[in-house]
Design a protein around this motif. Structure first.
Motif, short mmCIF file in Angstrom:
data_model
loop_
_atom_site.label_atom_id
_atom_site.label_comp_id
_atom_site.label_asym_id
_atom_site.label_seq_id
_atom_site.Cartn_x
_atom_site.Cartn_y
_atom_site.Cartn_z
N ILE A 262 -5.02 -2.68 8.00
CA ILE A 262 -4.88 -1.23 8.18
C ILE A 262 -3.45 -0.89 8.59
O ILE A 262 -2.82 0.03 8.05
N ARG A 263 -2.90 -1.65 9.55
CA ARG A 263 -1.54 -1.37 10.04
C ARG A 263 -0.50 -1.52 8.92
O ARG A 263 0.47 -0.77 8.87
N SER A 265 -0.94 -1.31 5.60
CA SER A 265 -1.13 -0.53 4.38
C SER A 265 -0.16 0.65 4.38
O SER A 265 0.21 1.18 5.42
N ARG A 270 -3.62 4.07 3.23
CA ARG A 270 -4.23 3.74 4.52
C ARG A 270 -5.69 4.18 4.61
O ARG A 270 -6.55 3.43 5.07
N THR A 273 -7.86 1.90 2.64
CA THR A 273 -7.97 0.61 3.33
C THR A 273 -8.96 0.71 4.49
O THR A 273 -9.78 -0.20 4.70
N GLN A 274 -8.91 1.80 5.24
CA GLN A 274 -9.84 1.99 6.35
C GLN A 274 -11.29 2.00 5.85
O GLN A 274 -12.17 1.42 6.49
#
Length: 386
Positions: A262-263, A265, A270, A273-274
């Protein structure tokens, strides 16, 4: 060398560096046209508007960075073969490896001299026009067209030349065998590719994927860990690794990689991805973690029906029935005729031992969608247990 009429695209968020590179390129007298872009998004607009013979691109830029731009080009058949020369302040092998994985032809570390840039530019064109590279591209295109045997013939001709195949050739051969469902031969090719080049990230990625398909999750995890060690900036790879670790019951390690995914992406990726991480947590029965992610994404996408449904499941599996009902009711306010919401409410009330409401909501689901098999089965099970 560059052909007559060649155009170069210079991509960097710093105007001073763009001007310096353009001045050096003019001294080389290799190009007829020089186009500038201030970041990856600006460059993408220009790339899709007209042909370029070379892209000289910085890595660290706002909006869309250099790696993201190369990744996007790799996904476009029209732009996949545009050569990139990457500029970066990072001289670590991992940075070079990830650039190569995304299709960069060469790499130059800042600060650099005129001679260094000239050598790298000439290297790009020599490689692009070499007989070996042209044969490789021909084999790639045949594979993409589904002409697998013809692609293999080119590779076998290379093998017959007496020189051992490079990693990229072995990797391509493995991909062809994979498409032919020859999984064992594909795995052998990928293994040879990574043994021949310990920094060949694409080989590790394919080796991990096929080992996972063969049911060898331990080998897949080892390969992805090695790839992540070489090239730690790939959010998608961290996501795959985290998911595998969760499936293997290594919850703490899996969560750590999910957080990193997550960080790392990009801002534009983002939220997706989450959601992917939340899905992995839900499958691994990490319901509290899934709840936090779904509820966070829902705040920025309040009309996404799938998010309501998945969040409701995460809450229900924790016994948080009242909260789940609240979110389902919000979803019904937006999508009042969606049978899945009614079905999930029916399942929730069945789990909460509220038989009357379970029948009510399952019946509503079937009224909207009479052939909804899961709702039919759930209702029959509840009524049969009367």
């Amino acid at each position: 060398m560059a052909k007559k009429g060649s155009t170069v695209l210079i991509v960097d968020d710093q105007g001073e560096l763009r001007n310096m590179v353009k001045k050096m390129l003019r001294q080389m007298d290799l190009f007829d046209a020089y186009v500038e872009a201030r970041d990856g998004e600006d460059a993408w607009e220009r790339l899709t508007a007209g042909p370029f013979d070379l892209v000289i691109c910085d890595v660290d830029m706002p909006r869309l960075d250099g790696m993201g731009l190369m990744k996007r080009c790799q996904g476009d058949p029209e732009l996949r073969e545009v050569p990139f020369l990457v500029i970066s302040g990072d001289r670590q092998q991992g940075a070079v490896a990830v650039a190569a994985e995304l299709g960069a032809y060469s790499y130059v570390v800042k600060p650099f001299s005129f001679m260094t840039l000239r050598d790298r530019v000439e290297e790009v064109f020599e490689r692009r026009n070499s007989p070996e590279h042209l044969r490789f591209r021909a084999a790639q295109r045949l594979k993409e067209q589904g002409r697998l045997q013809e692609a293999l013939e080119i590779i076998r001709a290379m093998e017959g030349s007496g020189q051992p195949l490079k990693g990229k050739w072995l990797n391509l051969k493995g991909e062809i065998f994979w498409e032919m469902n020859e999984l064992g031969q594909a795995a052998d090719c990928f293994e040879k590719a990574i043994k021949g080049s310990m920094l060949f990230v694409a080989g590790y990625k394919n080796y991990a994927s096929i080992q996972q398909e063969l049911g060898h999750r331990d080998k897949a995890i080892d390969a992805l860990l090695k790839a992540d060690e070489i090239s730690p900036r790939d959010a998608e790879r961290k996501l795959s690794l985290g998911k595998l670790l969760l499936e293997e019951g290594q919850i703490h390690e899996g969560k750590a990689f999910m957080e990193q995914a997550i960080r790392q992406s990009s801002p534009e990726e983002r939220q997706m991805t989450q959601v992917k991480v939340a899905e992995a947590f839900l499958e691994a029965e990490c319901f509290e973690e899934a709840e936090k992610l779904y509820s966070g994404v829902l705040q920025s996408s309040p009309e996404d029906l799938q998010l309501y449904n998945r969040l409701g499941i995460a809450l229900r599996r924790q016994g948080k029935y009242a909260e789940a009902v609240r979110y389902y009711n919000q979803a019904l306010g937006i999508h009042p005729d969606n049978p899945i919401i009614y079905y999930n409410l029916g399942v929730l009330y069945a789990q909460a031992k509220d038989r009357y409401r379970a029948i009510e909501f399952l019946s509503r689901a079937l009224k909207i969608s009479p052939n909804f098999k899961e709702a039919q089965q759930a209702l029959a099970q509840i009524q049969g247990g009367a």
